[in-house]
Design an enzyme around this catalytic site. Structure first.
Site, short mmCIF file in Angstrom:
data_model
loop_
_atom_site.label_atom_id
_atom_site.label_comp_id
_atom_site.label_asym_id
_atom_site.label_seq_id
_atom_site.Cartn_x
_atom_site.Cartn_y
_atom_site.Cartn_z
CE1 TYR A 7 36.34 40.14 42.98
CE2 TYR A 7 34.62 38.76 42.05
CZ TYR A 7 35.37 39.92 42.01
OH TYR A 7 35.16 40.84 41.03
CD1 TRP A 17 30.41 42.93 43.35
CD2 TRP A 17 29.04 44.68 43.52
NE1 TRP A 17 30.70 43.78 42.32
CE2 TRP A 17 29.87 44.87 42.39
CE3 TRP A 17 28.10 45.65 43.81
CZ2 TRP A 17 29.78 45.99 41.56
CZ3 TRP A 17 28.01 46.75 42.99
CH2 TRP A 17 28.84 46.93 41.88
#
Length: 761
Positions: A110, A112
């Site tokens: 998890y 960006w």
């Protein structure tokens, strides 16, 4: 081929001249308001913390999965070769899926990750794990857990709401009043997933103000809206926005200003909701006087604002931060209901957004295209968790939880595999998270830097950065395709995430299925070709791959067009229904009502959080802590870079406090202070500011966690925040419902967040 090479990052597009070795990164020349974040990616301070060789925790190397997790985060590492690392991981993955089944594998991943569409750690890992037989996955996000669960039920998905927001040019030409709950923080709008292009928010806001748009900022802090806009700041207690919105609805209803024709044609459930607002369900009318006692917004200002909203072309905006709280669904739901009451949804410059500011792309007029996406395959494992419930899952295998009205069970996780993220930034109650991460038998991390998550792993694999590989940059609504040509050699033995996983897949016998026989260039050609075909269907011609790669950057600004959210729905709701169960705006949701959840009823409602300034707990911990997005980095990415470090005070994250609150506690500007509650303590540097209301502190997220006990030395607010879901409906992150105390620090230990780990020969 152009003489410039480009790189796309979440915070912008960079240029570098390959003819000048060692030349620094420069912002893209066509960006009107570039951010300095990321320009120091190749600096010595950043590179010194690179993971350069596969490394294994000392006791895990000695005992394998039988090693206790107690030493995670404290033990030294042994650097090993790729062949040994590959063999160890392949054997461990095979052991876990054979002995415990694939649902015992949690594919964390998890964050960006990279802006590149091929070398995207999450996509690569999920593709690999699906081919390995599946894994327990997570859904939603820390940023939007409550919103992603709720909004498809009542109006539209968050992706559609973000990409479909009314464009800034329409606002400048049509909006008279812009009311924003939680501001429009430009620091948040520095980024877009997949890569920001032209940073547009500052210019768009100033253009709107110059055109006569009046701004009202309802927020505990003033500086989350550009000071040059002459905006009115209405300070409001954190977590009370829903009460204010309900009072605005009450006054609009009482004054006969509601658009009942709109409610009847485009909405369902308005009558039941208005019965609640009038006090017919709980006996409490949601009057401006009632809301004033909760929000500390004066009653007269609430009444006047309701009339201003109803008698002007008004855009209502709600920051994402509002739903990162207890009952976080309610402010998003309430702003939809408020906008529906005045009937401006679908009109130029009117309606609502959730919201302008969190990302650069929201409000863009660039074409709405689907970019290149790596096929992740199908996951045969059905087990999942809402992303913010990872500590619950690891600590309570077999326990029940609810999500969107359904009951589920936490799986028993034996192996965690993480790539492209740092849960010691995102998650709440970090002391509890440390306990949780000591439970699995094995933790594998693919990382570029020695982050807190990498230090907590058993096996760490060195990954390249986007500057060290070839890729394609594309972000929805940014209007750019970027040929991300490799700019630098990777340090040590770092490999691309794809190459790492291809090695292990080959050991496990599905290497060919994972790579499909394609090298990096082959994959880029395929992904670009697929995206090119989709663009052609939208009437946008793209050059072939070779021309694109030589050109370096494709600017689609000539295909931009103004956009009005929900205009098709307003023109003909039968031909253009919403994707909700009724096809209309669900001010009351019969589906959610049927779940009979005590913390998420079937309509917008005020429910006091456990932790807010009106709670009894505020007598012990009298400050509401706002943990917002930092200005000098994206989340925790590049916290060790010079730009981020330059914003710290004595090496610690700054905490903003009102001067009156500071004076009452003997705190001076620049003092090292301690924030505390029953969950933990952290040190920070005091910044006195009249831009924050009394009783509120602001400590931005993203400081690398630095603590081996209850105290965080560096200023990570998530050692203080509460690890409980927003509601039984969404289970979203509720970090912004947090009470703390503050005092001058008596003991100030050194910051060790950026010290490299210990290596054992």
């Amino acid at each position: 081929m152009t003489g410039i090479r480009y790189n796309a990052a979440h915070w912008g597009v960079y240029e570098v001249d390959p003819e000048q070795p060692g030349s620094p990164l420069s912002p893209w020349r066509n960006d009107p308001s570039p951010t300095p974040i990321g320009l120091d990616q190749r600096s010595a301070g950043v590179m010194n913390l690179r993971v350069t060789k596969p490394a294994i925790r000392a006791s895990w190397r000695a005992a394998g999965h039988r090693a206790t997790g107690a030493g995670r985060g404290a033990e030294g590492f042994v650097e090993i070769g790729w062949d040994e690392a590959t063999d160890l991981i392949a054997a461990e993955l095979e052991r876990v899926r054979t002995a415990h089944g694939n649902q015992a594998i949690f594919g964390g991943s998890y964050g960006w990750a990279s802006a590149g569409r091929f070398h995207h750690a999450q996509s690569q890992l999920h593709r690999f794990l699906n081919l390995a037989g599946g894994y327990t996955r997570s859904v939603d996000s820390y940023s939007l857990g409550a919103g992603r669960a709720l909004m498809p039920e009542i109006v539209a998905s968050m992706d559609d709401l973000s990409a479909g927001a009314t464009s800034w040019d329409v606002i400048a030409h049509n909006t008279q009043l812009f009311v924003t709950f939680g501001g429009i923080p430009e620091k948040n709008a520095q980024v877009s997933p997949g890569g920001a292009g032209r940073h547009r928010v500052r210019g768009a806001l100033r253009q709107a103000a110059a055109a006569g748009v009046r701004f009202v900022n309802l927020s505990p802090v003033r500086d989350n809206l550009d000071d040059t806009l002459a905006a009115e700041w209405v300070s409001i207690r954190p977590n009370t926005d829903t009460a204010l919105m309900l009072a605005l609805v009450h006054e609009i209803d009482r004054a006969g200003l509601a658009d009942h024709a709109f409610l009847d044609r485009y909405c369902v459930g308005s009558d039941y909701f208005l019965t609640y607002v009038r006090g017919g369900i709980d006996g409490q009318p949601k009057t401006p006087a009632w809301a004033a006692s909760i929000t500390q917004v004066p009653e007269r200002r609430i009444v006047d604002l309701a009339h201003e909203i109803a008698t002007h072309r008004t855009m209502l905006n709600c920051a994402w931060s509002l739903q990162r709280a207890s009952h976080g669904e309610q402010p998003f739901w309430a702003i939809v209901a408020l906008a529906a009451m005045v009937g401006q949804i679908g009109l130029p410059g009117g309606g609502f957004a959730v919201g302008y500011g969190p990302m650069n792309a929201i409000g863009s007029a660039a074409p709405w295209l689907k970019g290149p996406t790596l096929d992740q395959g199908r996951n045969p494992v059905t087990a999942f968790i809402p992303v913010a419930r990872i500590a619950d899952m690891l600590l309570n295998p077999g326990a029940a939880f609810t999500y969107k009205g359904q009951g589920h069970t936490y799986p028993d996780i034996r192996l965690v595999w993480w790539a492209g993220g740092n849960p010691f930034h995102h998650h709440q109650d970090l002391n509890r998270l440390r306990q949780a991460f000591r439970r699995p038998e094995t933790i594998i991390v693919q990382e570029q830097y020695w982050t807190p998550m990498a230090r907590f792993a058993d096996i760490v694999l060195p990954a390249t950065t986007s500057l060290e590989r070839n890729d394609i940059g594309f972000a929805t609504r940014e209007g750019l395709y970027v040929a991300m040509r490799r700019m630098a050699d990777p340090p040590g033995e770092a490999l691309d995430d794809h190459a790492i996983l291809a090695r292990i897949a080959d050991r496990l016998g599905f290497g060919r299925a994972f790579t499909e026989g394609l090298d990096e260039t082959g994959w880029l050609r395929r992904l670009y070709g697929q995206s090119r075909s989709k663009a052609a269907e939208s009437g946008i011609p793209l050059p072939d791959f070779d021309d694109f790669w030589d050109q370096g950057l494709i600017d689609l600004s000539e295909f931009s067009s103004s956009q009005i959210a929900f205009s098709d729905f307003r023109a003909d709701p039968l031909s253009h229904p919403l994707s909700t169960p009724s096809g209309r705006i669900e001010i009351t949701s019969q589906r959610i009502l049927s779940y009979a959840l005590p913390d998420c009823p079937g309509h917008p409602a005020w429910m006091a959080p456990d932790e807010w300034l009106g709670a009894d707990l505020s007598h012990a911990f009298p400050f509401h802590l706002i943990s917002d997005q930092p200005a000098r980095r994206l989340h925790s990415q590049l916290d060790h870079a010079e730009l981020s470090r330059a914003g710290k005070i004595a090496g610690r994250e700054p905490v903003h406090i009102h001067p009156a609150d500071a004076t009452a506690r003997g705190i001076a500007d620049g003092d090292i202070v301690e924030l505390f509650n029953d969950r933990g303590r952290c040190l920070a540097g005091a910044v006195l500011s009249a831009h924050i209301m009394p009783g509120v502190l602001r400590l931005s997220t993203g400081a690398w966690a630095d603590g081996d006990g209850p105290l965080d030395r560096h200023g990570n607010p998530n050692v203080l925040t509460r690890d409980r879901g927003a509601s039984g409906f969404s289970q979203g992150c509720a970090a912004l419902s947090c009470l703390v105390g503050i005092r001058r620090a008596d003991h100030v230990p050194p910051v060790r967040a950026f010290d490299p780990p210990t290596f054992i020969a």
